[in-house]
Scaffold this motif. Structure first.
Motif, mmCIF file in Angstrom:
data_model
loop_
_atom_site.group_PDB
_atom_site.id
_atom_site.type_symbol
_atom_site.label_atom_id
_atom_site.label_comp_id
_atom_site.label_asym_id
_atom_site.label_seq_id
_atom_site.Cartn_x
_atom_site.Cartn_y
_atom_site.Cartn_z
ATOM 1 N N HIS A 403 1.106 -1.198 0.329
ATOM 2 C CA HIS A 403 -0.228 0.226 0.273
ATOM 3 C C HIS A 403 1.114 1.299 0.017
ATOM 4 O O HIS A 403 1.539 1.110 0.702
ATOM 5 N N SER A 408 -0.862 2.849 -8.232
ATOM 6 C CA SER A 408 -1.833 3.937 -8.726
ATOM 7 C C SER A 408 -0.561 4.856 -10.322
ATOM 8 O O SER A 408 -1.240 5.445 -11.179
ATOM 9 N N ASP A 429 -11.022 1.895 -11.415
ATOM 10 C CA ASP A 429 -10.710 1.569 -10.413
ATOM 11 C C ASP A 429 -11.790 1.142 -9.049
ATOM 12 O O ASP A 429 -12.707 1.439 -9.664
ATOM 13 N N GLN A 431 -11.980 0.410 -6.713
ATOM 14 C CA GLN A 431 -11.955 1.113 -5.360
ATOM 15 C C GLN A 431 -12.909 1.780 -5.250
ATOM 16 O O GLN A 431 -13.854 2.214 -4.123
ATOM 17 N N LEU A 432 -13.594 2.371 -6.214
ATOM 18 C CA LEU A 432 -14.858 3.062 -6.622
ATOM 19 C C LEU A 432 -16.759 1.906 -7.111
ATOM 20 O O LEU A 432 -17.454 2.884 -6.627
ATOM 21 N N GLN A 435 -20.708 -1.992 -3.582
ATOM 22 C CA GLN A 435 -20.920 -3.372 -3.722
ATOM 23 C C GLN A 435 -22.013 -4.174 -4.147
ATOM 24 O O GLN A 435 -21.091 -5.435 -4.441
ATOM 25 N N ASP A 497 -7.239 -1.152 -11.681
ATOM 26 C CA ASP A 497 -6.407 -0.484 -10.294
ATOM 27 C C ASP A 497 -7.459 -1.004 -9.195
ATOM 28 O O ASP A 497 -7.828 -1.088 -9.228
ATOM 29 N N ASP A 498 -6.412 -1.943 -8.200
ATOM 30 C CA ASP A 498 -6.951 -2.253 -6.830
ATOM 31 C C ASP A 498 -7.423 -3.625 -6.785
ATOM 32 O O ASP A 498 -8.804 -3.448 -7.040
ATOM 33 N N ARG A 501 -9.416 -6.387 -4.584
ATOM 34 C CA ARG A 501 -10.932 -5.794 -3.489
ATOM 35 C C ARG A 501 -11.472 -7.981 -4.521
ATOM 36 O O ARG A 501 -12.532 -7.828 -3.627
#
Length: 556
Positions: A403, A408, A429, A431-432, A435, A497-498, A501
């Motif tokens: 991290h 990024s 991304d 992260q955006l 759920q 990205d990321d 998850r």
């Protein structure tokens, strides 16, 4: 239009329009002979239509005759929608380039500000990492933003915002206003037009008992900041007050209500605030600002508005806030205390003290992606090699690290390298993601398909693919192959990205097996045209991709 000034993306669209309008070498040859009495062989030889059209466009561009080529092509094929569309776009774009290109170096920051303001809620992934550094880059991104319903084109809104920055030389500003009048759907709805239509910046409504505060405290500050105003002492004599108040409200960009106990008990002043709020609701603008200068309870009709407290001995910050709200009407248009147009609130500096605090410009937030032009970015060993690999064919690159180690930031630079090579890229991304989209493999892959549709404007929506009985991986693969790759002119780039998850979900193996299958298929089908000319490259933290050297922060 001077030869060589036509943006590259527009040249490419002209070529595509000509190919669609004259889908064979013979038809193109007929057009040149009929309209120009010129033989195609004198310009370009061969059998590849795309290459021939490219040479034709270059020939006319070099002779400063692109407009003539488009007009004559439309005369030969007058009902062709592609030619009609490119004619309109060419005229709008090149006329604007002629106006702005000579001033590009002097007004690049106002142009960036106007771009940022008009595209704030439409840029999605691209805006996260960069602000365009040239006029051509700005126009290219504006051209890729879809027009919403009957609203103005993004390029129109860009010029509209550019005019209200106030940083355009008057003679050039007048020409830009004329350009808007010729090309906008409805000039009266533009911000620049509304800005110019007001006679005053401010109408001041106050009770007679508060005239001393208005004359000694408020008006001197307005005048020192070149804010024009109208107030009751300036009203024409012998005219009904109600008519004068209503006219003042309509003629002013903002309405200040000076709230005191005596103001709230003055029935005439209730008329002022009711008219100002009602008129604001009618035109769809909140223009009334209550200024509380004496401790009192606001009535319900005024509590719905944001107000400002300006008690005696209040700090200069409150006055500064008021002045900025009165001088500049767009939330997206920000000025530093020295009058410099800012791109965002992130660039606002604290008030300058006796020392030169310009060095604060060099500081950035301690977290998040490092800006592309940041002097604080540390380039790692062999990074240039990996940026070049972004331009390769059939590459799958994974960036892995702890991290806040710069993953990024590296992806942002890979993204920029691809765009500099005129390759289209989609950045996602994870992260955006809500759920809801991560709950199942089907919902995740459908989300990716929807983002591709929005980004590339596919001819068919994912609905037709998701209605089949195939599995989610087959649905997305068919959609990518038939709607994205089949219609792409250059290799495309996917950046995830990321993506870690998805590791906690049961479908993670299926997700990464899909990416592995894409990677393997590219390798096996490299010789096929629809693959080799439109290959994707994917960044992912999965264990997919060619082995490379290990650095102190990433593996790829």
């Amino acid at each position: 239009m001077n030869a060589g000034n036509t943006p590259g993306y527009l040249l490419k669209q002209i070529e595509s329009a000509l190919c669609r309008a004259f889908p064979s070498k013979t038809k193109l040859e007929m057009m040149l002979l009929h309209q120009f009495t010129q033989n195609l062989e004198d310009i370009a030889r061969g059998e590849n239509l795309t290459e021939i059209v490219y040479k034709v466009v270059q020939d006319f561009n070099n002779s400063n005759s692109l407009a003539k080529l488009i007009n004559k092509a439309l005369k030969e094929n007058p009902k062709n929608p592609s030619l009609k569309a490119i004619k309109e776009k060419f005229e709008i774009t090149t006329s604007l380039v002629n106006l702005l290109l000579p001033l590009e170096k002097q007004i690049i920051k106002p142009m960036q500000q106007a771009y940022n303001a008009c595209c704030y809620d439409k840029l999605g992934d691209n805006r996260k990492y960069e602000i365009p550094e040239s006029l051509n880059d700005i126009l290219y991104i504006l051209d890729n933003i879809p027009q919403q319903n009957d609203n103005e084109k993004p390029i129109i809104k860009f010029v509209d915002y550019l005019l209200i920055t106030g940083h355009i030389p008057k003679l050039r500003a007048d020409k830009l206003k004329q350009w808007l009048a010729e090309n906008a759907n409805n000039v009266s709805n533009l911000l620049a037009q509304k800005h110019n239509n007001y006679k005053y910046d401010v109408f001041i409504s106050y009770d007679d008992k508060d005239v001393t505060w208005v004359q000694k405290e408020l008006i001197p500050k307005l005048e020192s900041n070149q804010i024009t105003y109208i107030e009751p002492l300036k009203f024409e004599l012998g005219v009904p007050k109600a008519s004068l108040v209503e006219a003042a409200i309509k003629d002013s960009r903002k309405i200040l209500l000076i709230i005191t106990k005596s103001y709230l008990t003055n029935y005439w002043k209730q008329f002022d605030d009711i008219i100002s709020i009602s008129y604001g609701l009618k035109i769809g603008e909140w223009r009334t600002i209550p200024i509380i200068v004496e401790n009192c309870d606001l009535p319900e009709r005024l509590r719905v508005l944001s107000y400002l407290e300006l008690y005696p001995n209040d700090s200069a910050a409150q006055w500064e806030r008021l002045i900025k709200n009165l001088k500049f009407q767009q939330d997206d248009l920000l000025l530093d205390e020295d009058g410099t147009v800012l791109l965002s609130e992130d660039e606002l500096l604290p008030p300058r003290h006796s020392f030169d605090s310009n060095w604060l410009n060099e500081l950035e937030a301690p977290e998040g992606t490092v800006k592309l032009r940041s002097k604080l970015y540390l380039q790692r060993e062999n990074e240039a090699t990996w940026l070049d690999k972004v331009l390769g064919w059939g590459e799958t690159i994974r960036v892995k690290g702890a991290h806040q180690m710069g993953k990024s930031s590296l992806l942002a630079r890979m993204h920029q390298r691809a765009k500099q090579n005129s390759q289209t890229a989609l950045y996602l991304d994870f992260q955006l993601l809500d759920q809801t989209f991560l709950s199942t493999l089907d919902s995740l892959l459908r989300y990716i398909a929807d983002r591709m549709t929005k980004h590339w404007g596919t001819s068919r929506s994912p609905d037709s693919y998701w209605s089949s009985s195939l599995g989610a991986k087959d649905k997305l693969s068919d959609f990518v192959l038939e709607e994205v790759l089949e219609n792409a002119d250059l290799p495309i780039l996917l950046i995830f990205d990321d993506v870690d998850r998805v590791f906690k979900y049961d479908y993670r193996d299926d997700f990464f097996s899909l990416i592995r299958a894409w990677h393997n298929d590219r390798a096996m089908l490299l010789c096929l045209r629809f693959i080799s000319s439109t290959l994707q490259r994917l960044k992912s933290p999965s264990s997919i991709g060619i082995p490379t050297l290990n650095g102190d922060w990433f593996k790829s």
